[in-house]
Design a protein around this motif. Structure first.
Motif, PDB file in Angstrom:
ATOM      1  N   GLY A  93       0.785  -1.215   0.000  1.00  0.00           N
ATOM      2  CA  GLY A  93       0.000   0.000   0.000  1.00  0.00           C
ATOM      3  C   GLY A  93       0.819   1.268   0.000  1.00  0.00           C
ATOM      4  O   GLY A  93       0.269   2.353  -0.088  1.00  0.00           O
ATOM      5  N   SER A  94       2.172   1.158   0.070  1.00  0.00           N
ATOM      6  CA  SER A  94       3.008   2.368   0.052  1.00  0.00           C
ATOM      7  C   SER A  94       2.891   3.066  -1.291  1.00  0.00           C
ATOM      8  O   SER A  94       3.023   4.263  -1.384  1.00  0.00           O
ATOM      9  N   PHE A  95       2.657   2.300  -2.342  1.00  0.00           N
ATOM     10  CA  PHE A  95       2.204   2.840  -3.617  1.00  0.00           C
ATOM     11  C   PHE A  95       1.444   1.717  -4.292  1.00  0.00           C
ATOM     12  O   PHE A  95       1.576   0.550  -3.941  1.00  0.00           O
ATOM     13  N   THR A  96       0.596   2.028  -5.234  1.00  0.00           N
ATOM     14  CA  THR A  96      -0.294   1.045  -5.830  1.00  0.00           C
ATOM     15  C   THR A  96       0.485  -0.164  -6.323  1.00  0.00           C
ATOM     16  O   THR A  96       1.422  -0.044  -7.106  1.00  0.00           O
ATOM     17  N   GLY A  97       0.083  -1.345  -5.846  1.00  0.00           N
ATOM     18  CA  GLY A  97       0.721  -2.573  -6.303  1.00  0.00           C
ATOM     19  C   GLY A  97       1.931  -2.983  -5.499  1.00  0.00           C
ATOM     20  O   GLY A  97       2.501  -4.033  -5.743  1.00  0.00           O
ATOM     21  N   ALA A  98       2.375  -2.179  -4.533  1.00  0.00           N
ATOM     22  CA  ALA A  98       3.569  -2.519  -3.753  1.00  0.00           C
ATOM     23  C   ALA A  98       3.277  -3.676  -2.813  1.00  0.00           C
ATOM     24  O   ALA A  98       2.165  -3.851  -2.333  1.00  0.00           O
ATOM     25  N   ASP A  99       4.287  -4.482  -2.539  1.00  0.00           N
ATOM     26  CA  ASP A  99       4.172  -5.615  -1.634  1.00  0.00           C
ATOM     27  C   ASP A  99       5.059  -5.387  -0.416  1.00  0.00           C
ATOM     28  O   ASP A  99       5.921  -4.512  -0.410  1.00  0.00           O
ATOM     29  N   HIS A 100       4.834  -6.212   0.608  1.00  0.00           N
ATOM     30  CA  HIS A 100       5.760  -6.221   1.735  1.00  0.00           C
ATOM     31  C   HIS A 100       7.062  -6.850   1.256  1.00  0.00           C
ATOM     32  O   HIS A 100       7.099  -8.015   0.862  1.00  0.00           O
ATOM     33  N   ARG A 101       8.127  -6.077   1.258  1.00  0.00           N
ATOM     34  CA  ARG A 101       9.404  -6.613   0.764  1.00  0.00           C
ATOM     35  C   ARG A 101      10.541  -5.918   1.506  1.00  0.00           C
ATOM     36  O   ARG A 101      10.601  -4.685   1.538  1.00  0.00           O
ATOM     37  N   PRO A 102      11.454  -6.681   2.088  1.00  0.00           N
ATOM     38  CA  PRO A 102      12.603  -6.050   2.745  1.00  0.00           C
ATOM     39  C   PRO A 102      13.536  -5.446   1.715  1.00  0.00           C
ATOM     40  O   PRO A 102      13.590  -5.891   0.562  1.00  0.00           O
ATOM     41  N   GLY A 103      14.287  -4.440   2.134  1.00  0.00           N
ATOM     42  CA  GLY A 103      15.285  -3.837   1.263  1.00  0.00           C
ATOM     43  C   GLY A 103      16.656  -4.424   1.527  1.00  0.00           C
ATOM     44  O   GLY A 103      16.844  -5.294   2.382  1.00  0.00           O
ATOM     45  N   LEU A 104      17.642  -3.937   0.795  1.00  0.00           N
ATOM     46  CA  LEU A 104      18.986  -4.482   0.907  1.00  0.00           C
ATOM     47  C   LEU A 104      19.605  -4.203   2.277  1.00  0.00           C
ATOM     48  O   LEU A 104      20.443  -4.977   2.747  1.00  0.00           O
ATOM     49  N   PHE A 105      19.204  -3.109   2.922  1.00  0.00           N
ATOM     50  CA  PHE A 105      19.731  -2.834   4.253  1.00  0.00           C
ATOM     51  C   PHE A 105      19.336  -3.939   5.227  1.00  0.00           C
ATOM     52  O   PHE A 105      20.149  -4.397   6.041  1.00  0.00           O
ATOM     53  N   ARG A 116      13.523   2.919   7.448  1.00  0.00           N
ATOM     54  CA  ARG A 116      12.068   2.905   7.361  1.00  0.00           C
ATOM     55  C   ARG A 116      11.703   2.533   5.934  1.00  0.00           C
ATOM     56  O   ARG A 116      12.130   3.187   4.983  1.00  0.00           O
ATOM     57  N   ARG A 117      10.935   1.457   5.791  1.00  0.00           N
ATOM     58  CA  ARG A 117      10.533   1.047   4.454  1.00  0.00           C
ATOM     59  C   ARG A 117       9.685   2.126   3.794  1.00  0.00           C
ATOM     60  O   ARG A 117       9.021   2.919   4.489  1.00  0.00           O
ATOM     61  N   VAL A 118       9.692   2.149   2.469  1.00  0.00           N
ATOM     62  CA  VAL A 118       8.921   3.152   1.733  1.00  0.00           C
ATOM     63  C   VAL A 118       7.441   3.002   2.073  1.00  0.00           C
ATOM     64  O   VAL A 118       6.852   1.928   1.936  1.00  0.00           O
ATOM     65  N   GLY A 119       6.838   4.078   2.573  1.00  0.00           N
ATOM     66  CA  GLY A 119       5.425   4.083   2.922  1.00  0.00           C
ATOM     67  C   GLY A 119       5.120   3.599   4.320  1.00  0.00           C
ATOM     68  O   GLY A 119       3.954   3.563   4.725  1.00  0.00           O
ATOM     69  N   ASP A 120       6.139   3.238   5.097  1.00  0.00           N
ATOM     70  CA  ASP A 120       5.925   2.699   6.435  1.00  0.00           C
ATOM     71  C   ASP A 120       6.149   3.788   7.481  1.00  0.00           C
ATOM     72  O   ASP A 120       6.841   4.779   7.233  1.00  0.00           O
ATOM     73  N   ILE A 121       5.571   3.608   8.662  1.00  0.00           N
ATOM     74  CA  ILE A 121       5.812   4.523   9.784  1.00  0.00           C
ATOM     75  C   ILE A 121       6.698   3.860  10.824  1.00  0.00           C
ATOM     76  O   ILE A 121       7.169   4.514  11.754  1.00  0.00           O
ATOM     77  N   LYS A 122       6.931   2.575  10.669  1.00  0.00           N
ATOM     78  CA  LYS A 122       7.735   1.816  11.615  1.00  0.00           C
ATOM     79  C   LYS A 122       9.204   1.888  11.239  1.00  0.00           C
ATOM     80  O   LYS A 122       9.564   1.793  10.067  1.00  0.00           O
ATOM     81  N   THR A 123      10.072   2.068  12.214  1.00  0.00           N
ATOM     82  CA  THR A 123      11.510   2.030  11.961  1.00  0.00           C
ATOM     83  C   THR A 123      12.059   0.667  12.382  1.00  0.00           C
ATOM     84  O   THR A 123      11.551   0.036  13.312  1.00  0.00           O
ATOM     85  N   ARG A 124      13.104   0.242  11.689  1.00  0.00           N
ATOM     86  CA  ARG A 124      13.708  -1.056  11.954  1.00  0.00           C
ATOM     87  C   ARG A 124      15.207  -0.847  12.136  1.00  0.00           C
ATOM     88  O   ARG A 124      15.865  -0.246  11.286  1.00  0.00           O
TER      89      ARG A 124
END
Length: 474
Positions: A231-243, A277-285
């Motif tokens: 939901g961070s942008f249309t069609g986006a999935d939950h996906r971790p980044g390289l970090f 913070r993932r794109v579109g997320d409010i949670k920090t990791r």
């Protein structure tokens, strides 16, 4: 003045572009589109023109359509990544630049230029998904993790003082967790050094992930590095980044000077706060990642040319390692030559014994703008097609067979018998050539380097090595 192109000619020109072009009026009705834009939905132009933009792109809304947003605000939107489902339900990713159109001071519509990056996005996501599987916290993948960085300090070939110093500094850097900047011209072996540092560090059994910052569109790079949430942008999935995937390991960012400035600012925050913070997320990791960055230019020059943020440079530049050009490594040429011949003898099942003196002289006369990589590629190319056991002049690429020694426009003069060794003679000739061209270019080091087809850093090194005292560059 009459237009040189008719309306039909103009449309024919626009139809051959790879980028999609669409124009909508104030009501959002498409009044023009070229072939590339229609193909995004696998439709024909006549099926698109006259329909509302949200009818053609039903997965978009008034809030997510860049064209409608530009109509609403009257402002341009540049380089915006948009994901949507087309008419046939296929997921499409574009990078859009949208410009409001005015006539007589009044807003009359909007034009959008779209670049389709769907294939790039799909390949990047597959890579991230594969890396996620490899680096899952399972004992069974420990060997795979270790194998992602295959070079060690034993793979760094050379006996010159420059290489010995570089290896010594790199080994010291490997013993720490500090950020590192590695820089040098193309082909000097930056990734080799980076992998060697990782494999000599405490992180060697953890992930090593490399990302070229110039290899994918800037709009996609943020989601690749930091990940996305649904939901961070249309069609986006939950996906971790390289970090996240590189957590407890090393993330190698190559050509970091190609990273957009706004993304460099986000990278700086990660380095300072050790969280993403993932794109579109409010949670920090929280993440524990060592960053090693590389570029093919001097970092100070990159800062001066506004290609690298100054604050990011100082944050990354805890350890700075410069890789010398091949021309600076005088004692290493024969060592590297022998190494590559032996290496390709094994790989190609050959039995090449060496290089004839004449061919060796041609190789040494070359300026090697591609550095060690160029030398390796040339040796591999020759050994694939040559006959016999010795590399001869006729086996060399044509541009090396000619050699820069045949160019006679430099006005140099060789006096035999005035020197006691070949090296003294060659240094004398080199000194005459450099001084002559430098004088012709009126003291401009950059132009002199271009004339001589050598990197600027190499020229400055040779000036110092040959003891040439020159006036300050004009």
């Amino acid at each position: 003045m009459d237009s040189l192109l008719s309306k039909e000619d103009m449309e024919a020109v626009l139809d051959i572009l790879d980028e999609g072009i669409q124009v909508v009026n104030l009501e959002g009705i498409i009044v023009y589109c070229n072939e590339a834009a229609a193909e995004l939905d696998s439709l024909k132009k006549e099926e698109v023109v006259g329909k509302h933009i949200l009818e053609i792109y039903p997965s978009l809304t008034k809030e997510t359509s860049t064209l409608i947003e530009s109509l609403k605000t009257g402002k341009a939107i540049y380089h915006y990544q948009q994901d949507f489902l087309n008419y046939k339900g296929s997921k499409i990713t574009t990078v859009n630049s949208t410009i409001p159109l005015h006539k007589n001071g009044q807003l009359v519509g909007a034009l959008e230029l779209s670049r389709n990056i769907t294939q790039v996005r799909e390949l990047s996501e597959r890579l991230v998904d594969l890396q996620e599987k490899i680096y899952a916290q399972k004992p069974s993948v420990s060997k795979a993790v270790k194998g992602t960085a295959r070079y060690t300090f034993d793979d760094i070939i050379g006996e010159s003082p420059e290489i010995i110093k570089l290896k010594h500094q790199s080994m010291k850097a490997a013993a720490t967790h500090s950020s590192v900047i590695v820089y040098g011209n193309t082909g000097t072996g930056k990734e080799l050094i980076v992998q060697a540092i990782h494999n000599a560090s405490e992180r060697r059994k953890k992930p090593f992930i490399a990302q070229n910052c110039a290899a994918i569109p800037a709009a996609l790079l943020e989601s690749i590095l930091f990940g996305t949430v649904k939901g961070s942008f249309t069609g986006a999935d939950h996906r971790p980044g390289l970090f996240e995937l590189a957590n407890e390991g090393t993330l190698f960012l190559d050509e970091i000077n190609s990273m957009p400035m706004e993304l460099q600012a986000k990278l700086l925050r990660v380095l300072e706060e050790r969280s993403i913070r993932r794109v579109g997320d409010i949670k920090t990791r929280e993440v524990n990642v060592r960053i090693i960055a590389a570029m093919n230019m001097d970092p100070f020059q990159a800062v001066h040319e506004k290609k690298l943020r100054e604050d990011l440079f100082y944050r990354l530049n805890v350890v700075s390692l410069r890789l010398p050009d091949l021309m600076e490594r005088e004692n290493d040429f024969s060592v590297l030559l022998t190494h590559f011949i032996n290496n390709f003898n094994r790989k190609l099942s050959k039995n090449i014994l060496g290089v004839t003196p004449e061919a060796l002289q041609k190789l040494k006369n070359h300026s090697w703008p591609g550095n060690v990589r160029e030398l390796e590629n040339i040796i591999e190319g020759m050994m694939n097609v040559m006959e016999g056991q010795w590399i001869k002049i006729e086996d060399l690429p044509y541009y090396l067979q000619r050699g820069k020694g045949e160019e006679k426009d430099l006005g140099t003069e060789i006096v035999l018998g005035a020197h006691t060794s070949l090296r003294e003679l060659m240094n004398s000739v080199e000194k005459q050539v450099i001084a002559s061209v430098f004088e012709e270019e009126k003291g401009n080091i950059t132009k002199t380097a271009e004339r001589l087809s050598v990197p600027r850093q190499t020229l400055q090194y040779r000036l110092s090595k040959l003891g040439i005292e020159l006036e300050k560059e004009k």
